[in-house]
Design an enzyme around this catalytic site. Sequence first.
Site, short mmCIF file in Angstrom:
data_model
loop_
_atom_site.label_atom_id
_atom_site.label_comp_id
_atom_site.label_asym_id
_atom_site.label_seq_id
_atom_site.Cartn_x
_atom_site.Cartn_y
_atom_site.Cartn_z
N CYS A 1 0.44 -0.82 0.52
CA CYS A 1 -0.43 -0.53 0.13
C CYS A 1 0.88 1.20 -0.13
O CYS A 1 0.38 1.91 0.03
CB CYS A 1 -1.29 0.01 1.34
SG CYS A 1 -2.42 -1.20 1.24
N ASN B 1 -10.09 0.09 0.02
CA ASN B 1 -8.71 0.04 -0.01
C ASN B 1 -8.00 -0.17 -0.86
O ASN B 1 -8.21 -1.86 -1.32
CB ASN B 1 -7.52 -0.59 1.59
CG ASN B 1 -6.26 -0.62 1.56
OD1 ASN B 1 -5.73 0.17 0.65
ND2 ASN B 1 -5.74 -0.50 2.60
N HIS C 1 -2.91 7.62 2.88
CA HIS C 1 -4.01 5.83 2.74
C HIS C 1 -4.99 5.76 3.23
O HIS C 1 -4.58 5.76 4.32
CB HIS C 1 -1.79 4.76 2.72
CG HIS C 1 -2.78 4.05 2.58
ND1 HIS C 1 -3.14 2.93 0.95
CD2 HIS C 1 -2.77 2.37 3.54
CE1 HIS C 1 -3.78 1.73 1.50
NE2 HIS C 1 -3.55 1.41 2.30
O1 UT7 Z 1 -3.03 -1.66 4.36
C1 UT7 Z 1 -3.01 -1.58 5.31
C2 UT7 Z 1 -4.45 -2.40 5.48
N1 UT7 Z 1 -4.54 -3.27 6.55
C3 UT7 Z 1 -5.67 -2.67 7.00
O2 UT7 Z 1 -5.45 -0.88 7.41
C4 UT7 Z 1 -6.22 -3.20 8.52
C5 UT7 Z 1 -6.68 -2.41 9.81
N2 UT7 Z 1 -7.69 -2.57 10.48
C6 UT7 Z 1 -8.96 -2.15 10.58
O3 UT7 Z 1 -9.11 -2.00 9.86
C7 UT7 Z 1 -10.04 -3.30 11.37
O4 UT7 Z 1 -9.07 -3.78 12.68
C8 UT7 Z 1 -10.87 -4.11 11.01
C9 UT7 Z 1 -11.21 -3.77 10.24
C10 UT7 Z 1 -9.91 -5.62 10.33
C11 UT7 Z 1 -11.43 -4.55 12.24
O5 UT7 Z 1 -11.91 -3.61 13.10
P1 UT7 Z 1 -12.01 -3.99 13.95
O6 UT7 Z 1 -12.84 -2.86 15.21
O7 UT7 Z 1 -10.15 -3.85 14.59
O8 UT7 Z 1 -12.71 -4.78 14.35
P2 UT7 Z 1 -12.11 -6.22 15.35
O9 UT7 Z 1 -11.20 -7.68 15.15
O10 UT7 Z 1 -12.09 -5.99 17.41
O11 UT7 Z 1 -13.54 -7.50 15.88
C12 UT7 Z 1 -14.56 -7.34 16.57
C13 UT7 Z 1 -15.71 -7.50 16.74
C14 UT7 Z 1 -15.05 -9.64 16.22
O12 UT7 Z 1 -15.87 -10.19 17.02
P3 UT7 Z 1 -16.35 -10.37 18.81
O13 UT7 Z 1 -14.30 -11.59 18.85
O14 UT7 Z 1 -16.16 -9.17 19.42
O15 UT7 Z 1 -17.68 -10.98 18.77
C15 UT7 Z 1 -15.13 -9.55 15.64
O16 UT7 Z 1 -14.88 -11.35 15.08
O17 UT7 Z 1 -16.21 -7.31 15.23
C16 UT7 Z 1 -16.12 -9.42 14.58
N3 UT7 Z 1 -15.84 -9.13 12.84
C17 UT7 Z 1 -16.91 -8.98 12.02
N4 UT7 Z 1 -18.43 -8.67 12.14
C18 UT7 Z 1 -18.95 -8.28 10.61
C19 UT7 Z 1 -14.26 -8.84 12.61
N5 UT7 Z 1 -14.68 -8.36 11.29
C20 UT7 Z 1 -16.03 -8.39 11.10
C21 UT7 Z 1 -17.48 -8.59 9.76
N6 UT7 Z 1 -18.06 -8.14 10.12
N7 UT7 Z 1 -16.81 -7.89 8.37
#
Ligand code: UT7
Length: 337
Positions: A122, A294, A264
């Site tokens: 990225c 992204n 980005h």
């Molecule tokens: O160029 C660089 C590319 N990568 C990035 O920039 C990634 C950076 N990270 C992020 O954007 C975020 O960390 C994510 C979007 C990937 C995840 O968001 P988050 O707010 O950090 O969510 P989390 O991983 O803390 O998950 C919270 C909850 C979890 O459930 P429980 O354990 O609280 O029951 C996940 O299982 O949300 C759940 N979850 C989802 N639910 C519905 C994770 N992904 C999803 C989804 N839909 N797509």
Amino acid sequence: MGFAARIIGTGSAFPDNRMTNKNLADKLSTFGIETSDEWIQKRTGIVERRISSAEKPSEQNSSLGAAAAKNALEMAHKTPADIDQIIYATCSPDTLIPSTACWLQHKIGAENAWAMDINAACSGFVYALSTADQFIKTGQARTSLVVGADIFSSLLDWKDRNSCILFGDGAGAVVLEQTDETADSRILSSHLLSNGSLWQLFYIPAGGSNLEVTPDRYQANLHKIKMNGKEVFKTAVKNMVDFALQALNKNRMTIDDLDWFVPHQANLRIIEAVSSRLNLQKHKVLMNVDRFGNTSAATVPTALDEAVRDDRIKKGDLILLDSVGAGLTYGSILFRW
Ligand code: UT7
């Protein structure tokens, strides 16, 4: 008198197919995986993304790159024959050999150019622009085409809801021209750093020479990205703030001097956290993550192109590009339009 590089044209191109969050949720539900428009918008700010059709030659990586390049050349009043170097940032190449830069060169007929790819994920566009800047400053090139493009959908594991919701496909390009080092409109400085020890935060296990794709590995989706979202999030915020400040400090400028910040576009929450730590006013931040997700190496040049074309960016504006990517890779570039 020394040389400097200035951007004289921008362009972008996207595939036709729009995938809304609802379309994505429907796709995942066929694998028994749950997600929703509400969750995706709340946690990422993304509403829809574009997904290329592999069977359409016009939507191959280098074809989108060529369309973006043609737009940028037109704005710059240059022809393909004027280009003497093509630097193509991508981590989803058309083919491993030849480079996507060579495919693009062939497609636009830039017969006087040398061409190469750069993979900084990225951060690719910022790395490629910085590289082109060095060639122009040393007098080894006069006119450069820099492309940032990815068909990131080809790298996604659609059964991993943590990562597949974030990405889309697209291409952005700029044309650079040699000017003199005292010109107002020019690239002022670029700042790059990588930290390979963080490779595990975002990587593809198979498909390189370390691990061939065998039927078993294909079944296990080892040829698709693995991402530690939470750690990437934290590292992204910290380093994007650091690299933005590095660029401003180097030029003895402050955040108030900036007209535009082009971060980005990984996640709206990352952009908001970075902007708030920098005390940056919201109206100075260019954003397209809501409509395109992204797009990896394409996020920065496409967001820039949009604001050039709708006349938000005016002659003399001070613009800061800031990125983070797999590697991990970090970078910023400060320039005056
Ligand atoms: O160029 C660089 C590319 N990568 C990035 O920039 C990634 C950076 N990270 C992020 O954007 C975020 O960390 C994510 C979007 C990937 C995840 O968001 P988050 O707010 O950090 O969510 P989390 O991983 O803390 O998950 C919270 C909850 C979890 O459930 P429980 O354990 O609280 O029951 C996940 O299982 O949300 C759940 N979850 C989802 N639910 C519905 C994770 N992904 C999803 C989804 N839909 N797509």
